[in-house]
Design an enzyme around this catalytic site. Structure first.
Site, short mmCIF file in Angstrom:
data_model
loop_
_atom_site.label_atom_id
_atom_site.label_comp_id
_atom_site.label_asym_id
_atom_site.label_seq_id
_atom_site.Cartn_x
_atom_site.Cartn_y
_atom_site.Cartn_z
CD GLU A 125 67.31 5.29 48.58
OE1 GLU A 125 67.61 5.23 47.45
OE2 GLU A 125 66.89 4.45 49.45
N GLY A 257 66.89 11.04 56.70
CA GLY A 257 65.44 10.76 58.11
C GLY A 257 65.44 9.64 58.00
CB ALA A 258 63.59 7.41 58.01
CD GLU A 260 63.26 3.27 50.88
OE1 GLU A 260 63.30 3.10 49.79
OE2 GLU A 260 64.01 3.92 51.83
CG ASN A 261 66.73 -0.62 55.48
OD1 ASN A 261 67.62 -0.51 54.34
ND2 ASN A 261 66.56 0.13 56.02
CD GLU A 294 61.29 6.03 54.98
OE1 GLU A 294 61.85 5.76 54.27
OE2 GLU A 294 61.80 7.18 54.39
CG HIS A 297 59.73 3.47 50.46
ND1 HIS A 297 59.96 4.06 48.79
CD2 HIS A 297 59.55 5.07 50.51
CE1 HIS A 297 60.09 5.12 48.11
NE2 HIS A 297 60.46 5.77 49.65
#
Length: 692
Positions: A125, A257-258, A260-261, A294, A297
């Site tokens: 992303e 930070g992280a 959400e895959n 995450e 998401h």
């Protein structure tokens, strides 16, 4: 002089959106991982998009070395540029196959596939997948992915559910259509901290947090936070997890930070790993919130994604709002709402007032990375909260069910989101949509009157100009109001006034005396309230208001006004403020975390901003001296109460990062910070020496 006009990045406009010419039915990827020469083979089934007659074929690709390309098994020679490739293709469905070579170890952008201390990792992303292989790298092209990984590493992960595996290889299949920005791959010598979650329908889900060897002992809290998030999403939003496995990987070198895959969330290690020896209560709360964000998401971002990057606020604003709700339920709702409001009032309002002011859904951008902003995320969440406040909790829940059912598996827009609410509630949200398109912060001017038992609120809204020059039209603003009698009773409980015109009049009847207004309860809209209550009214609200936000705001105004008087007039600390804080400090019916928050003196930056707003030149030394003087005065005036409250809230026994103990520690340590100003640090030294 060389003309740079042609080479300058050109803006991309929302109005220019066009549907993709080709859709993707399925994707097969094969990775032969080598640090400097990774081979990526792709097999992609393309079909014409019936929504458009355009059949131009373009695949994004950056930094790729094309080895071979085939269409339906026949070699082709596409035209390749730095941005991607074009090729003559059939008019009907066909299979594209290509092999490319990339250099993960040399990828310093941390986008696409790169290496982090020997671990292969991806970040796609917003537009990183084009650094992995040639593909229509846009969020409105969704497809199920099957992935094969070949590597010398012991752990090889991708999205979805695990398939077959053997020595040096593993396969993964994600049955849920997803855009390329949600693709993920991780390979490395990692160890798993496993867990198990049973969904409300009885399905078992394997949970894993993957870390470097030696970090296994720092994952327990993150694993429990994941389970709490999954349980909360089932109970509050009726959203059940949809795969057989959920993996989280902690990576040291991660440029976000992280992420959400789908089924494989990748985190910066700081947002996963925690131990009592090194982590604070704030660290634990942050880990809990980000893991929840995450995970949430999975539905608001993955199962329903955004059609284009102008709709970024659709997935992020809604998911931020959901993680705010989660934290409110897990911890102090009052503190969470005040903290979120404070973030908007400081950082986001400043963004609105600066040269980079932009709407929650911008109309154009040069680089999408520039719009991962507090306006898109946090103000986007405030817009969701306003919508919920306007339609009511029950209608909000019904609209979300409809939204999930209608747009599942699709790439949606703000129009789709609002349409779901219009369908369910029957409301016309045309005017409300201005919150997504108008930049800037609305301001409210409040005039009041009282005559023969009728209290009148006359509210006027306006928005100052912003650099984009866009016209500012009246917005729908929910103004939550309560009225208090002179003896402190709440004579009119919270009522949401809908301000839709430039100026409106609201009446409250049958009151025995002129009430004291409690305005913008719960920070019901991200607006600036241009009303200056007197010192007596502020003291009254601090002592009697039932709304935590208004009570906190009354304290902040008194802190600010008192410090301003101390700086500009040489005034002494306000005795009324001290007594109001004493009442809060000693009120055991209040949440300890909220009592701690109320005792926090505004920072030097906040005071400097206020001085600037009232036409004063901020002087850092004067601000520091005034704050120190106020803090010492509070410590002396409240000394006995501070000692008693600290003793009552001291936590003994093994460390527990949960909300109850964290709230008590917050209050006890806040008291200690004041006590230390008057006892030469003796209490703090004793606490340090006795710490385990």
């Amino acid at each position: 002089m060389t003309d740079q006009t042609d080479s300058a990045p050109q803006p991309i406009h929302l109005a220019d959106y066009r549907p993709p010419a080709w859709l993707v039915e399925e994707v097969h990827l094969s990775f032969d991982l080598e640090p400097t020469r990774t081979r990526v083979s792709s097999r992609i089934r393309f079909v014409p998009n019936p929504a458009t007659e355009d059949r131009a074929f373009f695949l994004n690709g950056e930094g790729l070395k094309l080895i071979t390309a085939r269409i339906d098994g026949q070699p082709v020679e596409p035209e390749v540029t730095d941005e991607g490739l074009t090729c003559d293709v059939p008019d009907t469905a066909f299979t594209w196959a290509a092999e490319v070579e990339i250099d993960p170890s040399g990828n310093r952008s941390l986008e696409g596939l790169y290496m982090s201390n020997g671990i292969y990792c991806t970040q796609c992303e917003a537009e990183g997948f084009r650094r992995i292989t040639y593909y229509p790298d846009r969020p409105d092209v969704l497809a199920p992915f099957t992935v094969r990984i070949e590597s010398d590493h012991t752990v090889m992960l991708s999205n979805g559910n695990p398939g077959e595996a053997g020595t040096g290889w593993a396969e993964w299949h994600d049955p849920w259509p997803k855009p390329s920005y949600l693709f993920a791959l991780v390979a490395g010598d990692l160890v798993s901290v496993p867990g198990r979650f049973t969904t409300k329908s009885g399905r078992g889900v394997d949970l894993n947090i993957w870390v470097r060897p030696g970090d296994e002992g720092k994952c327990d809290f993150a694993l429990e936070a994941l389970k709490a998030s999954m349980r909360w999403d089932e109970e509050v939003y009726e959203r059940e997890y949809d795969l057989d496995i959920f993996n989280i990987v902690a990576v040291n070198d991660f440029n976000a930070g992280a992420m959400e895959n789908k089924g494989l969330n990748i985190f910066n290690s700081a947002l996963v790993l925690a131990s009592p020896e090194t982590a604070t209560d704030a660290d634990y709360e942050r880990i809990e919130a980000v893991i929840a964000h995450e995970y949430f998401h999975n539905w608001t971002g993955n199962r329903i994604t955004c059609r284009d990057w102008f709709q970024l606020c659709l997935k992020e604003g809604l998911t931020v709002f959901r993680d705010q709700q989660f934290t409110s339920d897990m911890r102090s709702a009052a503190v969470k709402r005040v903290e979120d409001a404070a973030t908007i009032r400081t950082a986001q309002f400043r963004e609105d007032q600066g040269p980079l002011a932009h709407a929650v859904r911008p109309e154009s951008f040069v680089e999408i990375d520039n719009f991962y902003t507090i306006t898109v995320y946090e103000k986007g969440a405030e817009v969701i909260g306003m919508l919920r406040r306007l339609v009511g909790e029950a209608a909000y829940d019904d609209a979300l069910r409809y939204y999930f059912e209608k747009y599942d598996g699709q790439a949606a827009t703000i129009e789709d989101w609002l349409h779901a609410f219009e369908e369910v509630t029957g409301r016309d949200l045309t005017q409300f949509k201005r919150w997504y398109s108008q930049a800037g912060t609305p301001r409210l001017k409040v005039h009041e009157d009282f005559d023969d038992g009728t209290y009148i609120l006359d509210i006027e809204q306006y928005s100052p100009p912003t650099p984009d020059g866009s016209p500012k039209e009246p917005q729908v603003i929910p103004v939550a109001v309560g009225l208090l009698s002179p003896n402190g009773d709440e004579v009119v409980p919270t009522r949401v006034l809908e301000l839709t015109e430039a100026r409106q009049r609201f009446e409250f009847h049958d009151l025995g005396a002129k009430p004291i207004p409690s305005l913008l309860r719960e920070f019901s809209a991200p607006v600036i309230l241009e009303r200056t209550p007197g010192a007596e009214e502020l003291r009254f609200l601090l002592a009697h208001d039932t709304d935590p936000y208004v009570r906190w705001d009354a304290a902040q105004r008194q802190y600010r006004d008192g410090l301003t008087a101390m700086i500009t007039e040489g005034a002494v600390p306000d005795a009324g403020l001290i007594e109001g804080l004493r009442a809060v400090l000693t009120d055991e019916s209040l949440d300890p975390a909220f009592r701690s928050l109320m005792l926090a003196v505004p920072g030097a930056g906040d005071i400097a901003q206020h001085l600037h707003d009232v036409g004063q030149v901020p002087d850092p030394t004067s601000i520091h001296q005034a704050r120190e003087s106020l803090i010492v005065h509070m410590a002396e005036a409240l000394s006995d109460d501070l000692a008693n409250v600290r003793d009552a809230n001291s936590v003994s026994g093994p460390y527990d990062p949960g909300a109850a103990d964290a709230a008590r520690r917050s209050l006890a340590n806040r008291c200690l910070s004041y006590i230390s100003r008057t006892d030469e640090g003796a209490a703090a030294r004793a606490q340090f020496e006795g710490a385990d």
